[in-house]
Scaffold this active site. Structure first.
Site: not given
Length: 142
Positions: A55, A58, A104, A107, A129
Site C-alpha cells: 500500500c 501505509c 487496504c 489504513c 483492477c
C-alpha cells in the site's frame, strides 16, 4: 464478498491533514478520495518485475507479482491478494453500476475494484483492477 460498512476503524488512523502531508495531491485523490488514475498511464500496468506490492499510503503488503497477470484493461491486475485479510471489500454503486471496491485493510485507502466471472484464465476467476498510484513495488526478500 462486499460489505456496506464504510465507517470501519482501521489499525492506522491519520487525519485528512496528516494524509495530505504524507501523500502527493494525486495519491491523496486516489487513495483517500477513491479517485482513479487514467487507464494505461500507471507505472505498473505493463510491468513484469518480480516483487511485492505494498500500500502506497501505509506500506502493508497487499499483492505479489506471482498473482499479477495481463488483463489489458489499463490498470495492473491481480487474481488474488497476498494473503487473507490484507484487503477489504466495499459495495460500490457509484457511476450507475454495481461494483466491489477494494481497500487496504490496514489504513482504508482505496486501491481499485475487483471483478468476477470475466473469463480470465486465472485460478480465482477474479480480476483485482488496482491503481498503480495506490501501490508501490518492492523487491522480493531473500
Amino acid at each position: 464478498m462486499a460489505t456496506n460498512s464504510t465507517n470501519r476503524i482501521y489499525p492506522l488512523q491519520l487525519t485528512n491533514d496528516e494524509w495530505r502531508t504524507k501523500l502527493t495531491a494525486e495519491e491523496y485523490h486516489v487513495l483517500r478520495e477513491a479517485g482513479t488514475e487514467r487507464p494505461f498511464t500507471g507505472e505498473y500496468t505493463d510491468d513484469h518485475t518480480e516483487g511485492v506490492y505494498n500500500c502506497r499510503a501505509c506500506g502493508v503488503e497487499l499483492f505479489r507479482s506471482t498473482e499479477k497477470f495481463d488483463s489489458h484493461c489499463g490498470w495492473p491486475s491481480f487474481f488474488a491478494p497476498a494473503a487473507e485479510g490484507k484487503v477489504e471489500y466495499i459495495e460500490d454503486v457509484s457511476l450507475g453500476m454495481k461494483r466491489v471496491e477494494v481497500r487496504c485493510a490496514n489504513c482504508g485507502s482505496h486501491l481499485g475494484h475487483v471483478f468476477e466471472g470475466e473469463g480470465y484464465a486465472t485460478p480465482t476467476d477474479q480480476r483485482y483492477c488496482i491503481n498503480s498510484i495506490s501501490i508501490r513495488r518492492e523487491p522480493l526478500a531473500g
